[in-house]
Scaffold this active site. Structure first.
Site, PDB file in Angstrom:
ATOM      1  N   CYS A   1      -3.271  -3.915   4.491  1.00  0.00           N
ATOM      2  CA  CYS A   1      -2.339  -4.848   5.095  1.00  0.00           C
ATOM      3  C   CYS A   1      -2.687  -6.281   4.638  1.00  0.00           C
ATOM      4  O   CYS A   1      -2.052  -7.241   4.983  1.00  0.00           O
ATOM      5  CB  CYS A   1      -2.229  -4.618   6.655  1.00  0.00           C
ATOM      6  SG  CYS A   1      -1.791  -2.966   7.163  1.00  0.00           S
TER       7      CYS A   1
ATOM      8  N   GLU B   1       0.779  -1.253  -0.146  1.00  0.00           N
ATOM      9  CA  GLU B   1       0.221  -0.132  -0.161  1.00  0.00           C
ATOM     10  C   GLU B   1       0.876   1.214   0.162  1.00  0.00           C
ATOM     11  O   GLU B   1       0.510   2.315   0.495  1.00  0.00           O
ATOM     12  CB  GLU B   1      -1.036   0.065   1.327  1.00  0.00           C
ATOM     13  CG  GLU B   1      -0.494  -0.328   2.573  1.00  0.00           C
ATOM     14  CD  GLU B   1      -1.646  -0.483   3.549  1.00  0.00           C
ATOM     15  OE1 GLU B   1      -2.212   0.579   3.753  1.00  0.00           O
ATOM     16  OE2 GLU B   1      -1.658  -1.363   4.262  1.00  0.00           O
TER      17      GLU B   1
ATOM     18  N   HIS C   1      -1.546 -10.499  12.511  1.00  0.00           N
ATOM     19  CA  HIS C   1      -1.258  -9.113  11.764  1.00  0.00           C
ATOM     20  C   HIS C   1      -0.764  -8.279  13.017  1.00  0.00           C
ATOM     21  O   HIS C   1      -1.687  -7.983  13.988  1.00  0.00           O
ATOM     22  CB  HIS C   1      -2.133  -8.589  10.910  1.00  0.00           C
ATOM     23  CG  HIS C   1      -1.991  -7.060  10.581  1.00  0.00           C
ATOM     24  ND1 HIS C   1      -1.036  -7.002   9.919  1.00  0.00           N
ATOM     25  CD2 HIS C   1      -2.645  -5.825  10.769  1.00  0.00           C
ATOM     26  CE1 HIS C   1      -1.104  -5.264   9.643  1.00  0.00           C
ATOM     27  NE2 HIS C   1      -1.828  -4.853  10.262  1.00  0.00           N
TER      28      HIS C   1
HETATM   29  N1  COA Z   1       2.284   2.874  30.779  1.00  0.00           N
HETATM   30  C1  COA Z   1       1.789   1.508  30.170  1.00  0.00           C
HETATM   31  N2  COA Z   1       0.873   1.532  29.232  1.00  0.00           N
HETATM   32  C2  COA Z   1       0.152   2.915  29.014  1.00  0.00           C
HETATM   33  C3  COA Z   1       0.884   4.095  29.466  1.00  0.00           C
HETATM   34  C4  COA Z   1       1.784   3.983  30.235  1.00  0.00           C
HETATM   35  N3  COA Z   1       2.359   5.055  30.886  1.00  0.00           N
HETATM   36  N4  COA Z   1       0.146   5.148  28.891  1.00  0.00           N
HETATM   37  C5  COA Z   1      -0.754   4.445  28.184  1.00  0.00           C
HETATM   38  N5  COA Z   1      -0.753   3.257  28.195  1.00  0.00           N
HETATM   39  C6  COA Z   1      -1.757   2.459  27.480  1.00  0.00           C
HETATM   40  C7  COA Z   1      -2.915   2.732  27.226  1.00  0.00           C
HETATM   41  O1  COA Z   1      -3.677   2.212  28.469  1.00  0.00           O
HETATM   42  C8  COA Z   1      -3.503   1.886  26.085  1.00  0.00           C
HETATM   43  O2  COA Z   1      -3.707   0.321  26.346  1.00  0.00           O
HETATM   44  P1  COA Z   1      -4.853  -0.315  25.946  1.00  0.00           P
HETATM   45  O3  COA Z   1      -4.733  -0.217  24.282  1.00  0.00           O
HETATM   46  O4  COA Z   1      -4.781  -1.697  26.086  1.00  0.00           O
HETATM   47  O5  COA Z   1      -5.953   0.411  26.364  1.00  0.00           O
HETATM   48  C9  COA Z   1      -2.317   2.126  25.077  1.00  0.00           C
HETATM   49  O6  COA Z   1      -1.094   2.363  26.087  1.00  0.00           O
HETATM   50  C10 COA Z   1      -2.441   2.890  24.141  1.00  0.00           C
HETATM   51  O7  COA Z   1      -2.863   4.209  24.678  1.00  0.00           O
HETATM   52  P2  COA Z   1      -4.005   4.993  24.086  1.00  0.00           P
HETATM   53  O8  COA Z   1      -3.981   6.260  24.900  1.00  0.00           O
HETATM   54  O9  COA Z   1      -5.171   4.273  23.522  1.00  0.00           O
HETATM   55  O10 COA Z   1      -3.120   5.440  22.844  1.00  0.00           O
HETATM   56  P3  COA Z   1      -3.334   6.471  21.542  1.00  0.00           P
HETATM   57  O11 COA Z   1      -4.641   7.125  21.633  1.00  0.00           O
HETATM   58  O12 COA Z   1      -2.064   7.151  21.263  1.00  0.00           O
HETATM   59  O13 COA Z   1      -3.540   5.501  20.542  1.00  0.00           O
HETATM   60  C11 COA Z   1      -3.171   3.591  18.608  1.00  0.00           C
HETATM   61  C12 COA Z   1      -2.971   4.115  20.022  1.00  0.00           C
HETATM   62  C13 COA Z   1      -2.691   2.206  18.520  1.00  0.00           C
HETATM   63  C14 COA Z   1      -4.643   3.548  18.439  1.00  0.00           C
HETATM   64  C15 COA Z   1      -2.675   4.798  17.594  1.00  0.00           C
HETATM   65  O14 COA Z   1      -1.158   4.642  17.632  1.00  0.00           O
HETATM   66  C16 COA Z   1      -2.833   4.624  16.189  1.00  0.00           C
HETATM   67  O15 COA Z   1      -3.961   5.341  15.814  1.00  0.00           O
HETATM   68  N6  COA Z   1      -2.115   3.814  15.361  1.00  0.00           N
HETATM   69  C17 COA Z   1      -2.194   3.402  14.053  1.00  0.00           C
HETATM   70  C18 COA Z   1      -3.791   2.317  13.675  1.00  0.00           C
HETATM   71  C19 COA Z   1      -3.436   1.025  14.152  1.00  0.00           C
HETATM   72  O16 COA Z   1      -2.324   0.644  13.977  1.00  0.00           O
HETATM   73  N7  COA Z   1      -4.578   0.481  14.123  1.00  0.00           N
HETATM   74  C20 COA Z   1      -4.546  -1.160  14.400  1.00  0.00           C
HETATM   75  C21 COA Z   1      -5.352  -1.890  13.577  1.00  0.00           C
HETATM   76  S1  COA Z   1      -4.860  -1.979  11.752  1.00  0.00           S
END
Ligand code: COA
Length: 399
Positions: free
Chosen positions: A111, A79, A233
């Site tokens: 993906c 992609e 994945h």
């Molecule tokens: N210590 C340990 N864990 C921590 C932490 C700390 N200090 N601070 C946050 N976390 C954890 C959160 O509790 C959360 O855990 P959970 O997912 O089990 O609930 C995780 O870290 C992520 O935190 P969050 O606030 O949800 O992160 P975010 O709003 O920045 O978003 C993604 C995370 C993955 C959604 C973001 O990086 C993203 O959009 N990525 C691209 C999309 C993707 O890869 N999607 C996957 C499907 S294809």
């Protein structure tokens, strides 16, 4: 007749960002990236390593002269394509030197598309058992600076040689596939960077997993305990943990423990490479095969492929006796350990300076200092034509 993976190659660019350093600059607790997201390092591609160059490098590492004579199909899953018309497969075909009577094509569905390629290859080899198919999965995951997706970027390529009587993994012909039109992650033609609804994409991934596995289970009267390990994945390594959790109520304690133990081996590479979109599932499979103790022969591995938009597939690989002899574990470990760490400034500079083509259709850019002379690289654009080669051919191409 058995059909499946006979060889697996992997390539990632020689530069990475340390997630703790990135967290500090972004004013985020490092444990969010290390534990919450589950990433330690993230490979970053300089302009010399586009999807084509990375795929050619992954392929050159596994192909013998005999393979190049026997390959009659090249499937390029990506992609991060570099052209709206021409497939990446045609460049790789030339760079690695495959015989000319070949079907070459590029496949797209976020993906997921490498898995579509795998299934196309299975059908092709069933009809033509003497054929070999080169399946390439190559991508650069780029969400941009200061975005929610920033810690889930990465870059790399997996090359798989598929054939009859494979020496690594037989792929079973039964699988379950699921499609649903949703907007969880997408990249319109006018955008360099992907758009993502992160939380929704996690949800969609898990729903698609349940739908695909549910369909497979019903049709094949299967049970999760039928499998030695599950491989997912892995856009970031926490995602696979969420997948295991989502299936936990169907597992005994013993099966849960077994899957969780194998999962640690299956994410060792992904943790230090990051997201490579089409190749992420196959990088995780490679990590399991290379980093776990030898799995029993004929052990069945359940694999879940997911591509936003969305398509998912649950399918099965069966481990072949003596498979460890055909893997390139030492070379892959060396590749990962010998990368050069970028400062956050260098990383930001790379991400904000993509190749720019002038009005005459030319682009020149300086080659990164850490390129191996063995690597195929993207060198320049001349009159809208992309130029690829090795470092010793760079003179006269770049700046
Ligand atoms: N210590 C340990 N864990 C921590 C932490 C700390 N200090 N601070 C946050 N976390 C954890 C959160 O509790 C959360 O855990 P959970 O997912 O089990 O609930 C995780 O870290 C992520 O935190 P969050 O606030 O949800 O992160 P975010 O709003 O920045 O978003 C993604 C995370 C993955 C959604 C973001 O990086 C993203 O959009 N990525 C691209 C999309 C993707 O890869 N999607 C996957 C499907 S294809």
């Amino acid at each position: 007749m058995k059909i499946g993976m006979d060889k697996i190659g992997f390539f990632t660019p020689p530069t990475y960002v340390d997630m703790v350093e990135l967290a500090k600059v972004r004013d985020v607790d490092p444990n969010k990236y290390l534990i919450g997201i589950g990433q330690e390092k993230m490979s970053i591609a300089s302009n010399n390593y586009d999807a084509v160059a990375m795929a050619a490098n992954a392929a050159q590492a596994i192909l013998t002269e005999e393979d190049k004579e026997q390959i009659d199909m090249i499937l390029f899953a990506t992609e991060s394509g570099v052209d709206q018309s021409k497939s990446g497969a045609t460049w790789v075909h030339d760079l690695v030197g495959i015989q000319p009577f070949v079907r070459s094509v590029e496949l797209k569905q976020a993906c997921y598309s490498a898995t579509a390629g795998l299934q196309l290859a299975m059908g092709h080899i069933a009809l033509h058992p003497e054929s070999k198919v080169l399946l390439l999965a190559s991508d650069i995951a780029k969400y941009g600076l200061n975005t929610g997706g920033e810690p889930t970027q990465g870059a790399g390529a997996v090359a798989i040689l598929l054939s009859a009587e494979p020496r690594i993994l037989e792929i079973e012909k039964e699988s379950a596939t699921y499609t649903e039109d949703i907007d969880d992650f997408w990249r319109p033609n006018y955008s360099e960077l992907a758009f993502v609804d992160g939380k929704y994409s996690n949800e969609a991934y898990l729903n698609t997993l349940k739908a695909s596995w549910g369909r497979y289970k019903d049709q094949q009267h299967a049970n999760l305990s039928d499998f030695e390990a599950l491989v997912f994945h892995v856009p970031y390594t926490k995602m696979g943990r969420k997948a295991l959790q989502a299936l936990e109520d169907e597992m005994t304690e013993e099966v849960t423990e077994r899957f969780n133990t194998y999962y640690e081996s299956a994410i060792r590479y992904n943790k230090t490479v990051g997201n490579i979109y089409t190749g992420s599932l196959y990088l995780s499979l490679l990590s399991l095969l290379e980093q776990a103790d030898e799995l029993p022969s004929d052990a069945r591995i359940g694999l879940f492929s997911y591509g936003s938009g969305a398509v998912g597939e649950f399918f099965i690989g069966k481990v072949q006796a003596g498979y460890k002899d055909y893997l390139q574990t030492t070379a892959h470990e060396a590749q990962l350990n010998n990368r050069h760490k970028l400062s956050i400034e260098e990383y930001e500079d790379l991400l904000t300076h993509p190749v720019e083509v002038d009005e005459a259709g030319n682009a020149s850019f300086t080659a990164s200092e850490v390129i191996s002379k063995e690597d195929f690289i993207f060198m320049a654009v001349r009159e809208h034509r992309r130029q690829y080669g090795k470092m010793n051919e760079y003179a006269g191409q770049g700046e």
